[in-house]
Design an enzyme around this catalytic site. Structure first.
Site, PDB file in Angstrom:
ATOM      1  N   ASP A  49       3.969  -6.531   0.636  1.00  0.00           N
ATOM      2  CA  ASP A  49       5.244  -5.811   0.676  1.00  0.00           C
ATOM      3  C   ASP A  49       5.194  -4.450   1.356  1.00  0.00           C
ATOM      4  OD1 ASP A  49       3.606  -5.204  -1.553  1.00  0.00           O
ATOM      5  OD2 ASP A  49       5.287  -4.397  -2.688  1.00  0.00           O
ATOM      6  N   GLU A  97       3.475  -5.750  -4.642  1.00  0.00           N
ATOM      7  CA  GLU A  97       2.470  -4.884  -5.283  1.00  0.00           C
ATOM      8  C   GLU A  97       3.089  -3.546  -5.688  1.00  0.00           C
ATOM      9  OE1 GLU A  97      -0.234  -2.045  -6.373  1.00  0.00           O
ATOM     10  OE2 GLU A  97       0.839  -1.787  -4.491  1.00  0.00           O
ATOM     11  N   GLU A  98       4.045  -3.072  -4.873  1.00  0.00           N
ATOM     12  CA  GLU A  98       4.644  -1.753  -5.166  1.00  0.00           C
ATOM     13  C   GLU A  98       5.586  -1.827  -6.368  1.00  0.00           C
ATOM     14  OE1 GLU A  98       3.684   0.906  -3.752  1.00  0.00           O
ATOM     15  OE2 GLU A  98       2.851   0.337  -1.796  1.00  0.00           O
ATOM     16  N   HIS A 117       2.623   6.187   1.889  1.00  0.00           N
ATOM     17  CA  HIS A 117       4.012   6.298   1.429  1.00  0.00           C
ATOM     18  C   HIS A 117       4.791   7.394   2.151  1.00  0.00           C
ATOM     19  CE1 HIS A 117       3.532   3.943  -2.631  1.00  0.00           C
ATOM     20  NE2 HIS A 117       2.709   3.490  -1.692  1.00  0.00           N
TER      21      HIS A 117
HETATM   22 ZN   LIG Z   1       1.465   1.896  -2.064  1.00  0.00          ZN
HETATM   23 ZN   LIG Z   2      -0.840  -0.180  -1.514  1.00  0.00          ZN
END
Ligand SMILES: [Zn+2]
Ligand SMILES: [Zn+2]
Length: 425
Positions: free
Chosen positions: A98, A164-165, A396
């Protein structure tokens, strides 16, 4: 006699330096493909639980290699099962798929211009954590291993995991749902490996830590009940703002006075506090939310227990009431020390001894932890910073950037860890 001596020296050398698999031609052939896949995925990022096109590309690739392929696992996850020519154990390899709601600011030929909707807002979508590289690397590992089935003693399970986020609010997803849907079963995985690219670690370097590596993340909500009164007459009421201040102070003493910080780090953060409407009213109630980060199971249990005891007790001491609820977000990414020790020679062989470095724990979190709760696992960091650079943007952020030249080492590491693990007793 002399010949026998040379043979025995060679034997000892092979034992010392581990198995060689003669995969240099495979690696040479795969690098450009991995880079092409990575750039394509980077240019077409998808948010958590919405990785439809990414999953399609993976499934098509695995099927083209003759790998048994399952789709729609935990929404958009893809699982490939590659049986070697020889019987043996099962090793799991995990990549996440993702992207994030971030507008890319890099000037790249494969820059993302994708937009989407996130929590009702229009957002840019970007692989700002590098999961595009993880997916491309694991597609590369699948191809190398599928072309070398004769060298595989057992089975390799390729786990391409969505979200995963974190899934969108109200949805399940990520590693927890993959485990729930049985990804580690049938055939049963006996060890799992995963990596995370790092924008601030130089290309060619691998960093790792045995034991607690990334933190367990938990969220908490505290509700304080007081008694409303005029701001000029506090003696007529119970002040929930004052009680909140005492609670925050109390919680921080769990970290500073009770947690053994020489063992592992631990964090309690109150991230939001809400109470009151105007200057001359002592309000009825207050609410706080925050996060707990721990790297050791014993410390996690102790901190949780003491928070549950302390919050109502402090409120009571000041004449009010308070409740606390604690919710798990991710568990401790805990690298099994025996597995780490067993795999270290492999990493040193593929990266070169001095390029494999230990690192401190990270108080960020990773849902790879959910696989490690079931089976021994090893999660490490792979350098993605352009050679020669000393600074890079963190994950991020809109300027986050990974250098393609770091990917091949990821392919080599996961490929040879799998082969070495399956060849071990
Ligand atoms: Zn991340
Ligand atoms: Zn990551």
């Amino acid at each position: 006699m002399k010949n026998l001596f040379i043979i025995s020296i060679m034997f000892v050398a092979c034992g010392l330096f581990g198995q060689q698999y003669e995969l240099s031609k495979d690696y040479e052939a795969i690098e450009d493909k991995v880079i092409t896949w990575r750039r394509d995925i980077h240019q077409n990022p998808e948010l958590s639980n919405r990785e439809f096109k990414t999953a399609e590309k993976i499934a098509k690739h695995l099927k083209s290699l003759g790998i048994e392929t399952q789709t729609g696992v935990a929404h958009t996850g893809v699982v490939g099962i590659l049986k070697g020519d020889l019987p043996g154990k099962v090793v799991g390899l995990r990549a996440d798929l993702d992207a994030l709601p971030v507008m890319e600011r890099n000037d790249l030929p494969f820059k993302s211009t994708v937009t989407s909707e996130f929590l009702g807002e229009k957002v840019g979508v970007m692989h700002a954590c590098g999961h595009d590289t993880h997916t491309a690397i694991l597609m590369g590992v699948a191809e190398v291993l599928a072309n070398n089935k004769d060298k595989i003693r057992g089975t390799v399970k390729f786990i391409f995991q969505p979200a995963e986020e974190g899934p969108p609010p109200g949805e399940e997803g990520g590693a927890l749902l993959m485990v729930k849907e049985g990804v580690l079963k049938n055939p049963d995985v006996s060890a799992i490996f995963g990596l995370h690219i790092n924008s601030q670690t130089p290309v060619g370097v691998i960093r790792y830590k045995a034991g607690g590596t990334l933190a367990a993340a938990q969220s908490f909500t505290i509700k304080v009940k007081g008694k409303q009164t005029h701001g000029s007459q506090p003696w007529s009421g119970v002040d929930p703002i004052l009680i909140s201040a005492k609670i925050i102070d109390g919680l921080q003493t769990i970290i500073s006075r009770e947690a053994n910080l020489t063992n592992e780090a631990a964090v309690i953060t109150v991230g939001k506090i809400k109470s009151g409407v105007r200057f001359n009213i002592i309000p009825e109630s207050a609410e706080m939310i925050g996060t707990i980060r721990t790297l050791d199971y014993g410390m996690k249990d102790h901190i949780n227990k003491r928070m549950m005891e302390m919050v109502p007790a402090i409120a009571k001491a000041y004449g009010g009431e308070a409740t606390i609820s604690i919710k798990d977000a991710t568990d401790i990414t805990f690298n099994d020390p025996d597995l780490v020790a067993a795999m270290l020679p492999t990493l040193e062989r593929v990266a070169g001894g001095t390029n494999v470095q230990t690192q401190k724990a990270v108080t960020g979190a990773e849902d790879f932890s959910y696989y490690q709760r079931e089976v021994p696992g090893f999660f490490f960091f792979l350098g993605g910073m352009t050679p020669g650079n000393t600074e890079a943007y963190p994950h991020h952020t809109p300027d986050f950037l990974i250098d393609d030249s770091g990917l091949l080492l990821g392919v080599k590491a996961l490929t040879e860890m799998s082969l070495d693990y399956l060849n071990s007793k």
